[in-house]
Design a protein around this motif. Structure first.
Motif, short mmCIF file in Angstrom:
data_model
loop_
_atom_site.label_atom_id
_atom_site.label_comp_id
_atom_site.label_asym_id
_atom_site.label_seq_id
_atom_site.Cartn_x
_atom_site.Cartn_y
_atom_site.Cartn_z
N LEU A 1 -12.53 -6.51 -6.61
CA LEU A 1 -13.88 -6.26 -7.12
C LEU A 1 -14.88 -6.12 -5.98
N SER A 2 -14.79 -7.01 -5.01
CA SER A 2 -15.72 -6.95 -3.89
C SER A 2 -15.57 -5.67 -3.09
N ARG A 3 -14.33 -5.26 -2.86
CA ARG A 3 -14.09 -4.06 -2.04
C ARG A 3 -14.50 -2.79 -2.78
N TRP A 4 -14.08 -2.65 -4.03
CA TRP A 4 -14.40 -1.43 -4.77
C TRP A 4 -15.89 -1.37 -5.10
N SER B 1 0.84 -1.19 0.00
CA SER B 1 0.00 0.00 0.00
C SER B 1 0.88 1.25 0.00
N LEU B 2 0.79 2.04 -1.05
CA LEU B 2 1.62 3.24 -1.18
C LEU B 2 0.97 4.44 -0.52
N GLY C 1 -5.43 3.16 -11.91
CA GLY C 1 -6.05 3.24 -10.60
C GLY C 1 -6.49 1.90 -10.06
N ALA C 2 -7.09 1.08 -10.93
CA ALA C 2 -7.58 -0.23 -10.49
C ALA C 2 -6.47 -1.08 -9.92
N ASP D 1 -5.64 -1.66 -5.31
CA ASP D 1 -5.73 -3.03 -4.78
C ASP D 1 -4.94 -3.11 -3.48
N CYS D 2 -5.56 -3.62 -2.44
CA CYS D 2 -4.98 -3.83 -1.11
C CYS D 2 -4.78 -2.54 -0.33
#
Length: 359
Positions: free
Chosen positions: A334-337, A137-138, A258-259, A263-264
């Motif tokens: 997919l579930s989170r976004w 995670s940045l 972005g996608a 992620d994470c």
């Protein structure tokens, strides 16, 4: 597609989506390198969805990438990619991207006949660096830098045209693949459970791209295609893999980046806002484009799930392990976004860009 028989609808084939990299023997590749570029060295296989890619390291330490295209891919596609890299070298010479290496006779693309099949081959410089695959995670500043690197590329491509720029590219968000009935029908139960609730939403977003700004863009700014200097740094120093470049929607280029980078991330909305702010600083976006961004990120994730599952069913054996490893990430992302409120996300994106402009 293959021909239908007895009234049965034709099925997609790997060649329809260009997911059919060739298998050229090492001895043939060595002869090719020697005859056309005068090179000898060690050969190491690199991953490739549509090309057979080989890292070539000479005894003097020079490193190149030999790309052999599938016989199903028209030579004009390789010509387009070479022309695009040449354009970038002129438009923004400080951009660190691969360069095309001319053969000794002056060609940029050479013909290869192997087992009775005609293919095209080209040689590129190899860029050193570390991808962002393991970066985790940045922070906001790093994400702004990621977005700015992709925006800078898009800006450098302004005005670039090529006859093959509108050729079919499965990964483009406006390719029609996100609406392909066969891809949806053949999803695994797990994939269908994740993606089906969002089908109408992503198909609508993809169709909306027709009314947005289009030009040639990199179209593939994911974690594995952006380079940093070391595992301990986060500044983008280079961009690789121009195999998915296409004339498509500018905002789709940002959505693809972005996608991957949200992620994470613990705060996906804020992360996308930082990436968008960086992109906007180099390639200004209009309000209508920003309105589509949240749903286009979702579209990219759904399309990725559709195409990666397809590849898992059809890819050559040496790629299966890597492809299968991508599926859990697509499903989780997919579930989170998908659970985020798109209206609230869009409002937050507009606020982020407005705040950035006022600074």
């Amino acid at each position: 597609m293959s021909n239908g028989r007895d009234g049965v609808a034709p099925r997609l084939q790997p060649s329809d989506l260009r997911f059919d990299p060739p298998e050229v023997d090492e001895d043939v590749r060595r002869v090719l390198l020697r005859q056309h570029w005068g090179l000898e060295g060690s050969l190491n296989r690199l991953d490739g969805e549509r090309d057979q890619n080989t890292r070539v390291t000479t005894s003097g330490g020079d490193v190149f990438v030999l790309k052999i295209a599938s016989s199903s891919e028209d030579r004009s596609v390789a010509e387009f990619q070479c022309a695009a890299l040449d354009h970038l070298a002129q438009a923004d010479p400080e951009l660190l991207v691969p360069r095309v290496v001319q053969a000794m006779a002056g060609e940029r693309i050479v013909n290869l006949e192997s087992d009775g099949v005609s293919m095209s081959a080209r040689l590129l410089t190899f860029l050193p660096g570390v991808t962002f695959d393991s970066a985790g995670s940045l922070g906001p500043d790093a994400l702004v830098g990621v977005g700015a690197s992709q925006g800078r590329l898009a800006s450098a491509f302004r005005g670039f045209e090529h006859a093959a720029a509108t050729n079919f590219m499965a990964w483009s968000l406006d390719s029609g693949m996100v609406s392909n009935e066969e891809l949806w029908t053949d999803l695994s139960p797990e994939g269908r459970a994740c993606a089906a609730p969002y089908r109408e939403r992503v198909e609508s977003a993809a169709s909306s791209l027709a009314g947005t700004r289009h030009q040639v863009v990199h179209n593939d700014g994911h974690r594995g295609n952006l380079l940093r200097r070391t595992q301990d740094t986060t500044d983008v120093i280079g961009v690789i893999d121009f195999g998915d470049i296409a004339k498509t929607a500018v905002i789709a280029d940002l959505a693809i980046c972005g996608a991957s980078f949200i992620d994470c991330h613990p705060n996906q909305c804020a992360a996308l806002g930082s990436i968008a702010a960086g992109y906007h600083s180099a390639m200004p976006l209009d309000s209508n484009e920003v309105d589509l961004l949240a749903d286009l990120v979702l579209t990219r994730i759904v399309l990725g799930l559709l195409l990666v599952e397809y590849q898992a069913r059809h890819a050559p054996s040496h790629r299966l392990t890597e492809i299968a490893s991508e599926l859990p990430s697509y499903q989780a992302n997919l579930s989170r976004w998908g659970e985020l409120d798109p209206s609230a996300t869009t409002a937050a994106l507009h606020h982020q860009l407005d705040t950035t402009e006022r600074r």
